[in-house]
Design an enzyme around this catalytic site. Structure first.
Site, PDB file in Angstrom:
ATOM      1  N   ASP A  48     -14.615  57.866 -35.506  1.00  0.00           N
ATOM      2  CA  ASP A  48     -15.146  57.887 -34.024  1.00  0.00           C
ATOM      3  C   ASP A  48     -16.433  57.146 -33.810  1.00  0.00           C
ATOM      4  O   ASP A  48     -17.253  57.385 -34.504  1.00  0.00           O
ATOM      5  CB  ASP A  48     -15.459  59.505 -33.684  1.00  0.00           C
ATOM      6  CG  ASP A  48     -15.216  60.550 -32.390  1.00  0.00           C
ATOM      7  OD1 ASP A  48     -13.970  60.731 -32.586  1.00  0.00           O
ATOM      8  OD2 ASP A  48     -15.806  59.913 -31.626  1.00  0.00           O
TER       9      ASP A  48
ATOM     10  N   LEU B  59     -18.669  59.057 -31.377  1.00  0.00           N
ATOM     11  CA  LEU B  59     -19.421  59.738 -30.565  1.00  0.00           C
ATOM     12  C   LEU B  59     -19.663  59.239 -29.720  1.00  0.00           C
ATOM     13  O   LEU B  59     -20.300  60.005 -29.138  1.00  0.00           O
ATOM     14  CB  LEU B  59     -20.349  60.281 -32.320  1.00  0.00           C
ATOM     15  CG  LEU B  59     -19.869  60.362 -33.552  1.00  0.00           C
ATOM     16  CD1 LEU B  59     -21.081  60.659 -34.092  1.00  0.00           C
ATOM     17  CD2 LEU B  59     -18.517  61.609 -33.398  1.00  0.00           C
TER      18      LEU B  59
ATOM     19  N   GLY C  83     -17.135  62.254 -28.274  1.00  0.00           N
ATOM     20  CA  GLY C  83     -17.334  63.811 -29.323  1.00  0.00           C
ATOM     21  C   GLY C  83     -18.089  64.529 -29.901  1.00  0.00           C
ATOM     22  O   GLY C  83     -19.447  63.567 -29.993  1.00  0.00           O
TER      23      GLY C  83
ATOM     24  N   TYR D  91      -6.325  54.416 -16.055  1.00  0.00           N
ATOM     25  CA  TYR D  91      -6.108  54.794 -17.174  1.00  0.00           C
ATOM     26  C   TYR D  91      -5.076  55.003 -17.701  1.00  0.00           C
ATOM     27  O   TYR D  91      -4.454  54.667 -19.008  1.00  0.00           O
ATOM     28  CB  TYR D  91      -6.178  56.351 -16.939  1.00  0.00           C
ATOM     29  CG  TYR D  91      -6.316  57.171 -18.055  1.00  0.00           C
ATOM     30  CD1 TYR D  91      -6.988  57.302 -19.416  1.00  0.00           C
ATOM     31  CD2 TYR D  91      -5.034  58.207 -17.497  1.00  0.00           C
ATOM     32  CE1 TYR D  91      -6.382  58.000 -20.504  1.00  0.00           C
ATOM     33  CE2 TYR D  91      -4.966  59.739 -18.884  1.00  0.00           C
ATOM     34  CZ  TYR D  91      -4.821  59.038 -19.942  1.00  0.00           C
ATOM     35  OH  TYR D  91      -4.948  60.070 -20.914  1.00  0.00           O
TER      36      TYR D  91
ATOM     37  N   GLY E  64      -7.814  58.420  -8.218  1.00  0.00           N
ATOM     38  CA  GLY E  64      -6.605  59.142  -8.680  1.00  0.00           C
ATOM     39  C   GLY E  64      -5.847  59.196  -9.259  1.00  0.00           C
ATOM     40  O   GLY E  64      -5.219  59.470 -10.422  1.00  0.00           O
TER      41      GLY E  64
HETATM   42  N1  LIG Z   1      -6.381  66.339 -23.698  1.00  0.00           N
HETATM   43  C1  LIG Z   1      -5.422  65.996 -22.399  1.00  0.00           C
HETATM   44  O1  LIG Z   1      -5.439  67.529 -21.953  1.00  0.00           O
HETATM   45  C2  LIG Z   1      -4.712  64.905 -22.751  1.00  0.00           C
HETATM   46  C3  LIG Z   1      -4.080  64.599 -22.102  1.00  0.00           C
HETATM   47  C4  LIG Z   1      -2.994  63.509 -22.030  1.00  0.00           C
HETATM   48  C5  LIG Z   1      -3.539  62.673 -23.101  1.00  0.00           C
HETATM   49  N2  LIG Z   1      -4.862  62.910 -24.055  1.00  0.00           N
HETATM   50  C6  LIG Z   1      -4.680  61.377 -24.402  1.00  0.00           C
HETATM   51  O2  LIG Z   1      -4.878  62.368 -26.032  1.00  0.00           O
HETATM   52  C7  LIG Z   1      -6.199  61.648 -26.873  1.00  0.00           C
HETATM   53  C8  LIG Z   1      -6.950  62.716 -27.122  1.00  0.00           C
HETATM   54  O3  LIG Z   1      -7.806  63.230 -26.284  1.00  0.00           O
HETATM   55  P1  LIG Z   1      -9.008  64.307 -25.875  1.00  0.00           P
HETATM   56  O4  LIG Z   1      -8.878  65.260 -24.781  1.00  0.00           O
HETATM   57  O5  LIG Z   1      -9.146  64.684 -27.423  1.00  0.00           O
HETATM   58  O6  LIG Z   1      -9.868  63.304 -25.636  1.00  0.00           O
HETATM   59  P2  LIG Z   1     -11.678  63.627 -26.275  1.00  0.00           P
HETATM   60  O7  LIG Z   1     -12.350  62.782 -25.187  1.00  0.00           O
HETATM   61  O8  LIG Z   1     -11.551  65.381 -26.837  1.00  0.00           O
HETATM   62  O9  LIG Z   1     -11.859  62.896 -27.736  1.00  0.00           O
HETATM   63  C9  LIG Z   1     -11.682  61.606 -27.478  1.00  0.00           C
HETATM   64  C10 LIG Z   1     -12.245  61.254 -28.973  1.00  0.00           C
HETATM   65  O10 LIG Z   1     -12.449  59.704 -28.773  1.00  0.00           O
HETATM   66  C11 LIG Z   1     -13.454  59.181 -28.885  1.00  0.00           C
HETATM   67  N3  LIG Z   1     -13.442  57.788 -28.952  1.00  0.00           N
HETATM   68  C12 LIG Z   1     -13.918  57.457 -27.421  1.00  0.00           C
HETATM   69  N4  LIG Z   1     -14.176  55.594 -27.514  1.00  0.00           N
HETATM   70  C13 LIG Z   1     -14.201  55.306 -28.475  1.00  0.00           C
HETATM   71  C14 LIG Z   1     -14.172  54.274 -29.079  1.00  0.00           C
HETATM   72  N5  LIG Z   1     -13.908  53.469 -28.164  1.00  0.00           N
HETATM   73  N6  LIG Z   1     -14.051  54.379 -30.887  1.00  0.00           N
HETATM   74  C15 LIG Z   1     -14.108  55.711 -31.175  1.00  0.00           C
HETATM   75  N7  LIG Z   1     -14.259  56.577 -31.141  1.00  0.00           N
HETATM   76  C16 LIG Z   1     -14.033  56.287 -29.591  1.00  0.00           C
HETATM   77  C17 LIG Z   1     -14.170  59.932 -28.483  1.00  0.00           C
HETATM   78  O11 LIG Z   1     -16.185  60.349 -28.794  1.00  0.00           O
HETATM   79  C18 LIG Z   1     -13.375  60.841 -28.452  1.00  0.00           C
HETATM   80  O12 LIG Z   1     -14.479  62.145 -29.355  1.00  0.00           O
HETATM   81  C19 LIG Z   1      -6.958  60.648 -25.473  1.00  0.00           C
HETATM   82  O13 LIG Z   1      -5.994  59.421 -25.796  1.00  0.00           O
HETATM   83  C20 LIG Z   1      -5.907  61.106 -24.808  1.00  0.00           C
HETATM   84  O14 LIG Z   1      -6.040  59.798 -23.185  1.00  0.00           O
HETATM   85  C21 LIG Z   1      -5.093  63.809 -23.262  1.00  0.00           C
END
Ligand SMILES: NC(=O)c1ccc[n+]([C@@H]2O[C@H](COP(=O)([O-])OP(=O)(O)OC[C@H]3O[C@@H](n4cnc5c(N)ncnc54)[C@H](O)[C@@H]3O)[C@@H](O)[C@H]2O)c1
Length: 311
Positions: free
Chosen positions: A33, A35, A38, A139, A268
């Site tokens: 990650d 961060l 996160g 997105y 969006g």
């Molecule tokens: N939570 C939902 O309801 C939901 C719904 C649809 C899709 N998603 C997808 O599920 C996945 C996880 O979602 P989440 O809710 O845990 O999101 P989140 O933002 O809590 O977690 C994503 C993590 O990715 C890390 N990150 C971002 N860009 C990065 C990079 N370039 N390199 C390394 N780390 C990076 C962030 O620091 C974060 O910890 C995502 O791909 C999101 O698009 C989530």
């Protein structure tokens, strides 16, 4: 022991999956990650953590002897993505290509990756089956692109994948520190602090919510059940609620009735989402956690964070 690599391990879904895998006992978990969103403290003890960007060309060694990759890292706030399409594609598409490349170079058995119900933004079929494909926001188009890329990686490099089209996932560790936090967290935090919750738009948008524990049951299936390979699955509850209804439920559970402030709508976002979950049900998955039970777990988590002074 199976070795599992999770990208986005400090985020909501990644940290919860890491926790679940470690509790299962037969998985070694490593996590990446950068961060950017996160929270390091929420990565469970026992995860070997590496602070890297998924676009970094030096992460290849982390894939050695890895059996499964769960790829969650992404730029994922729709309104942020609308403001910066180039960065959205750089992280979500180029970052994923980096992950797919290292996975096939290291003979990873399968990459399970996060797609999104945002793919259905332009659809008016409810509940929406996986065959629909109408992304509109930057997105959603980035997520649609990685799905198509996964098909090419299968065809030309024989990389196995499973795509997970999450609807609105909620539960403990959901990110609450963003400028616009996910709905549930934001309502619970505001009400517990005695502040006015904000609703963007009229509050009549409808969302299909699914608890993280139900999602993790499907994640385990992705590792243990071959019928998941090469497919895309909707993961929702098959029931949706309006934002106003959700706020009412949270107000009732907390016994706090502060009325919301309505702000202009966010760009969006779709008016409604509702999952057709027949495909996941066919292979034996069924959501078990109803909204009220699930919300109680989020409320307890947020109350604890407030006590610790984290909010
Ligand atoms: N939570 C939902 O309801 C939901 C719904 C649809 C899709 N998603 C997808 O599920 C996945 C996880 O979602 P989440 O809710 O845990 O999101 P989140 O933002 O809590 O977690 C994503 C993590 O990715 C890390 N990150 C971002 N860009 C990065 C990079 N370039 N390199 C390394 N780390 C990076 C962030 O620091 C974060 O910890 C995502 O791909 C999101 O698009 C989530």
């Amino acid at each position: 022991m199976k070795k599992v690599l999770i990208t986005g391990v400090a985020g909501f879904i990644g940290s919860n999956l890491a926790d679940r895998l470690l509790k299962e006992g037969n998985y070694e978990v490593i996590g990446i990650d950068n961060l950017s969103y996160g929270i390091k403290e929420q990565i469970p003890n026992g995860v070997k953590f590496y602070k890297y960007d998924i676009r970094n060309k030096l992460i290849g060694h982390l894939f050695e002897n890895v059996d499964y990759v769960f790829h969650f890292a992404a730029k994922n706030c729709i309104s942020d993505c609308q403001k910066n399409p180039q960065e959205t594609f750089d992280i979500n598409v180029n970052g994923t290509i980096n992950i797919f490349n290292y996975a096939y170079n290291n003979k990873v058995k399968k990459v399970i990756f996060a797609e999104s119900s945002a793919i259905y933004e332009g659809s008016d079929i409810y509940p929406t089956p996986e065959t629909e494909f109408k992304p509109q926001s930057f997105y959603a188009i980035s997520k649609a692109t990685i799905m198509m890329l996964s098909e090419s990686y299968k065809k030309f490099y024989n990389l196995n994948t499973t795509a997970l089209r999450y609807f609105c996932v909620y539960g403990p560790r959901q990110d609450y520190r963003r400028s616009i936090p996910p709905l549930f967290s934001s309502f619970i935090i505001k009400l517990l602090k005695g502040e006015t919750p904000t609703i963007y738009g009229t509050g009549e948008k409808r969302r299909d919510f699914i608890h993280i524990d139900d999602i993790n049951n499907f994640h385990i299936k992705c590792i243990t059940d071959n019928r998941t390979t090469g497919k895309v699955f909707n993961l929702g509850n098959g029931i949706n609620y309006s934002v106003n209804e959700m706020l009412k439920t949270i107000q009732n559970l907390l016994g706090i009735g502060i009325e919301p402030n309505y702000e202009p709508d966010l760009p969006g976002e779709a008016f409604q989402n509702l999952a057709d979950i027949e495909l996941a049900k066919e292979i034996g998955w069924i959501p078990k956690i109803d909204l009220e039970t699930g919300l109680k777990s989020s409320i307890n988590f947020i109350k604890n964070e407030l006590k610790k002074g984290n909010l």
